[in-house]
Scaffold this motif. Structure first.
Motif, PDB file in Angstrom:
ATOM      1  N   TRP A 192      39.322   2.634  68.351  1.00  0.00           N
ATOM      2  CA  TRP A 192      40.218   2.458  67.356  1.00  0.00           C
ATOM      3  C   TRP A 192      39.440   1.881  66.230  1.00  0.00           C
ATOM      4  O   TRP A 192      38.074   1.683  66.115  1.00  0.00           O
ATOM      5  CB  TRP A 192      41.296   1.323  67.486  1.00  0.00           C
ATOM      6  N   VAL A 193      39.773   2.193  64.930  1.00  0.00           N
ATOM      7  CA  VAL A 193      39.056   1.799  63.762  1.00  0.00           C
ATOM      8  C   VAL A 193      39.194   0.172  63.601  1.00  0.00           C
ATOM      9  O   VAL A 193      40.447  -0.010  63.217  1.00  0.00           O
ATOM     10  CB  VAL A 193      39.695   2.647  62.442  1.00  0.00           C
ATOM     11  N   PRO A 194      38.128  -0.415  63.455  1.00  0.00           N
ATOM     12  CA  PRO A 194      38.264  -1.809  63.291  1.00  0.00           C
ATOM     13  C   PRO A 194      38.364  -2.173  61.863  1.00  0.00           C
ATOM     14  O   PRO A 194      38.419  -1.331  61.037  1.00  0.00           O
ATOM     15  CB  PRO A 194      36.883  -2.570  63.550  1.00  0.00           C
ATOM     16  N   HIS A 195      38.980  -3.290  61.802  1.00  0.00           N
ATOM     17  CA  HIS A 195      39.338  -4.091  60.481  1.00  0.00           C
ATOM     18  C   HIS A 195      38.556  -5.072  60.263  1.00  0.00           C
ATOM     19  O   HIS A 195      37.778  -5.889  61.177  1.00  0.00           O
ATOM     20  CB  HIS A 195      40.660  -4.586  60.514  1.00  0.00           C
ATOM     21  N   ALA A 196      37.985  -5.438  58.874  1.00  0.00           N
ATOM     22  CA  ALA A 196      37.107  -6.563  58.560  1.00  0.00           C
ATOM     23  C   ALA A 196      37.076  -6.934  57.178  1.00  0.00           C
ATOM     24  O   ALA A 196      38.152  -6.469  56.204  1.00  0.00           O
ATOM     25  CB  ALA A 196      35.379  -5.655  58.631  1.00  0.00           C
TER      26      ALA A 196
END
Length: 370
Positions: free
Chosen positions: A127-131
């Motif tokens: 999945w696309v990580p958040h930061a």
């Protein structure tokens, strides 16, 4: 009396010694849920004689898992899966059980270490990580999504909900994961945090979101139960997070009633340069304690009994935490007690295991056998 085996009280939690089992990721969950592995793994450690067992980094939302195999506490299924594990521990051990709540941030969606640990793209089941910022952890990786206001609120609330679930499960203490390059550490470190709003730039701004998370968790977890924070005291990279900033962060947490600082280091950048040696992180715990008076946990290649005793005797930290060393020797506290002339809690089924030269290891355990 051995300092390592002297009691200590954290709010209502009375600990018989200063040995803590560090949270250790097992990467063995199924959709965030604990299973038979956790029953075996945690059950074994619960019989170690340590005073507190900290459950591995537990993701507060599914997208906050480091790997698809990470433990989570973000829905009814993950909460229910932990109940039998904790029930078994409570039935057979007096050990205090803590839980480390965390969010991987840009280091999420990674493969398990024994398969290389690389970022798993969505096309391969990731999945696309958040930061905090759209800055990848490693050169060549796809950038994470920068959290907007709604994302910050979502993550903050996820910590709150997980803390409430932990309280329902009867967890004795919480540790908020602000170390090792994961989300809250990413906000603290200028290496990962490139924001230009109120959550980036100055030290005050970079501390803002981690402090908001602590406040939110502390507000919903029972007042008589402790909440600590694990920090990376330095990034081991020039221009990154360092000990001076860690002490400033600790002072802010101190105002909010933090119960301990677990002083680790590194993890936010692959450019880090760490000189590994026995007890290499102990000076961080010592410096934080001396500067603030906050209870500290020393970690990092603490393997020898006298080494651990000396850390507590000399006031370098209030606790020592073992991880890999405890996996290698799950009865390390038994052996430490025997060496230092102390005693440990042990189940009666094991009382006859003590050497004849160590009759006091489990206290008065004399009984007959047919």
């Amino acid at each position: 009396m051995s300092a390592l085996f002297s009691p200590f009280t954290l709010r209502s939690v009375i600990l018989p010694n200063r040995i803590v089992i560090s949270p250790m990721c097992q990467y063995s969950s199924e959709d965030g849920a604990a299973n038979a592995w956790h029953m075996m793994h945690l059950g074994s450690l619960a019989l170690s004689g340590a005073s507190m067992l900290c459950i591995e980094a537990t993701a507060v939302e599914a997208d906050g898992r480091i790997t698809p195999g990470d433990l989570g506490l973000y829905d009814d299924a993950t909460e229910a899966a932990l109940k039998p594990v904790l029930a078994a521990i409570r039935q057979h051990s007096k050990i205090a059980v803590a839980m480390q709540l965390g969010h991987a941030g840009r280091k999420a969606s990674s493969n398990v270490p024994w398969r290389g640990g690389q970022l798993i793209p969505p096309s391969e089941g990731g999945w696309v990580p958040h930061a905090p910022s759209a800055v990848p952890h490693k050169e060549g990786e796809a950038p994470p999504l920068a959290l907007d206001a709604a994302g910050l609120a979502r993550v903050r609330e996820a910590f709150v909900v997980a803390a409430k679930r932990a309280a329902r499960l009867g967890i004795d203490a919480l540790e908020i994961h602000g170390a090792h390059g994961y989300l809250l550490h990413q906000f603290l470190s200028p290496i990962a945090n490139r924001r230009t709003d109120e959550y980036g730039g100055s030290l005050e701004n970079r501390m803002r979101f981690p402090l908001e998370v602590f406040d939110a968790v502390r507000a919903v977890f029972p007042d008589d139960k402790p909440v600590g924070v694990r920090v990376s005291a330095t990034d081991w990279v020039d221009g990154g997070w360092d000990l001076e900033q860690t002490i400033a962060f600790t002072r802010e947490l101190q105002k909010r009633g933090v119960d301990w600082i677990d002083a680790s280091s590194g993890g936010v950048s692959p450019l880090q340069k760490i000189k590994l040696e026995p007890g290499y992180q102990v000076p961080f715990a010592q410096a934080i304690k001396q500067a603030t008076g906050v209870n500290t946990i020393a970690v990092g290649l603490i393997t020898e009994v006298q080494q651990a005793e000396d850390i507590v005797v000399n006031g370098k930290a209030d606790f020592v935490a073992l991880a890999r060393g405890m996996l290698y020797d799950t009865r390390w506290p038994w052996h430490a007690a025997a060496q230092l002339g102390a005693s440990v809690n042990a189940p009666p089924q094991y009382w006859r295991s003590q050497p004849s030269t160590q009759k006091a290891l489990f206290g008065d355990t004399t009984f007959g056998a047919r």
